[in-house]
Design an enzyme around this catalytic site. Structure first.
Site, mmCIF file in Angstrom:
data_model
loop_
_atom_site.group_PDB
_atom_site.id
_atom_site.type_symbol
_atom_site.label_atom_id
_atom_site.label_comp_id
_atom_site.label_asym_id
_atom_site.label_seq_id
_atom_site.Cartn_x
_atom_site.Cartn_y
_atom_site.Cartn_z
ATOM 1 N N ASN A 195 0.778 -1.297 0.070
ATOM 2 C CA ASN A 195 0.023 0.044 -0.054
ATOM 3 C C ASN A 195 0.750 1.089 -0.057
ATOM 4 O OD1 ASN A 195 -2.431 1.829 0.933
ATOM 5 N ND2 ASN A 195 -0.771 2.076 2.628
ATOM 6 N N TYR A 252 3.829 10.198 -11.187
ATOM 7 C CA TYR A 252 2.932 9.229 -10.530
ATOM 8 C C TYR A 252 2.183 8.285 -11.518
ATOM 9 C CZ TYR A 252 -1.025 7.624 -7.600
ATOM 10 O OH TYR A 252 -1.785 7.116 -6.508
ATOM 11 N N LYS A 276 2.615 4.076 -11.463
ATOM 12 C CA LYS A 276 1.516 3.018 -11.235
ATOM 13 C C LYS A 276 1.226 2.247 -12.587
ATOM 14 C CE LYS A 276 0.340 4.049 -6.906
ATOM 15 N NZ LYS A 276 0.654 3.129 -6.001
ATOM 16 N N THR A 312 -7.708 11.060 1.855
ATOM 17 C CA THR A 312 -6.486 10.914 2.488
ATOM 18 C C THR A 312 -5.699 12.106 2.279
ATOM 19 O OG1 THR A 312 -5.411 9.820 0.809
ATOM 20 C CG2 THR A 312 -6.536 8.226 2.209
#
Ligand SMILES: NC(=O)c1ccc[n+]([C@@H]2O[C@H](COP(=O)([O-])OP(=O)(O)OC[C@H]3O[C@@H](n4cnc5c(N)ncnc54)[C@H](OP(=O)(O)O)[C@@H]3O)[C@@H](O)[C@H]2O)c1
Length: 230
Positions: free
Chosen positions: A81, A152, A156, A187
């Site tokens: 995670n 980013y 991924k 978050t």
């Protein structure tokens, strides 16, 4: 007794997964960079089944130390995670290569390093490696003009490829590898205006994971169970 190992378990989605599994009666090995500051984890219900360990996924030494502590205990689910957003101000005329490298070290090499360190623990349990990836890693899903974040997104996409390869390698050992998008979650990374809560994401992730077996290893899936195009 189900045992789960979660990286980046001190806050955000990792924390939500720890809370969810503790509530379900599972044993949680919660790994985070600074255990002394993980006060919220220690306050969780079911904390007698919680073990907090130090882990920086970018460090060989740190991962090896955790492996020593866990030894050969079977692990049913590894949640890869831990992740970072990386540099956000990327434009074709303003690329932060150093920040991009750091993003790859954390989001791509980190999960592989942890998966390989614990592969025997996962083999023993015929367990699952759940990699928290992102819909932003989907090449098919990319539309022009919206958050063209080189570091980013590419991290991924690379994570998806790396774990897709690993899914083939570990299939014969009965270890299932999953690429899981958690949704857009409120978050520190997702921000306050994100679509869903940590609880909704953790609930969706865990029930989707429960329904994915070795026959579906290597799948790229959303927290609500919908397949995501590569
Ligand atoms: N939130 C979203 O909308 C969203 C959407 C798609 C995918 N994701 C993915 O979901 C995962 C969790 O994101 P989040 O939203 O919960 O982010 P977050 O709130 O920023 O939390 C990130 C977690 O990763 C940990 N971490 C970062 N680098 C680490 C390292 N080198 N070693 C160990 N732990 C490290 C952080 O630890 P520290 O506290 O020590 O910094 C923290 O626990 C990430 O992989 C992210 O890419 C999130």
């Amino acid at each position: 007794m189900t045992t789960v190992l979660i990286t980046g378990a001190n806050r955000g989605i990792g924390f939500g997964l720890a809370r969810h599994h503790l509530a379900a009666g599972d044993t949680v090995i919660a790994a985070c960079r600074t255990p002394s500051e993980a006060k919220e984890l220690k306050g969780l219900k079911g904390a007698d089944r919680l073990q907090i360990h130090k882990l920086d996924v970018t460090s060989d030494k740190s991962v090896a130390a955790l492996k020593d502590e866990i030894s050969d205990r079977p692990i049913d689910i590894l949640y890869n995670n831990a992740g970072i957003a990386g540099p956000h101000n990327q434009r074709v005329d303003d690329v932060d290569y150093e920040g991009w490298t750091k993003t790859f070290e954390t989001n791509v090499q980190g999960p592989l390093r942890v998966a390989l360190a614990f592969k025997d623990n996962l083999k023993t349990a015929k367990g699952k490696i759940v990699n928290i990836t992102s819909g932003m890693g989907s090449i098919a899903g990319l539309t022009p003009g919206w958050l063209m974040i080189y570091a980013y997104r590419s991290s991924k996409t690379a994570l998806n490829m790396v774990m897709r390869i690993l899914s083939f390698e570990l299939q014969k050992d009965g270890v299932t590898v999953i690429l899981m998008s958690p949704g857009w979650v409120r978050t520190d990374m997702g921000g306050a205006s994100a679509a869903i809560s940590v609880e909704e994401s953790a609930k969706g992730i865990t029930s989707t994971v429960a329904n994915i077996g070795i026959d579906k290893t290597g799948i790229f899936v959303n927290y609500d169970g919908k397949t995501i195009p590569w």
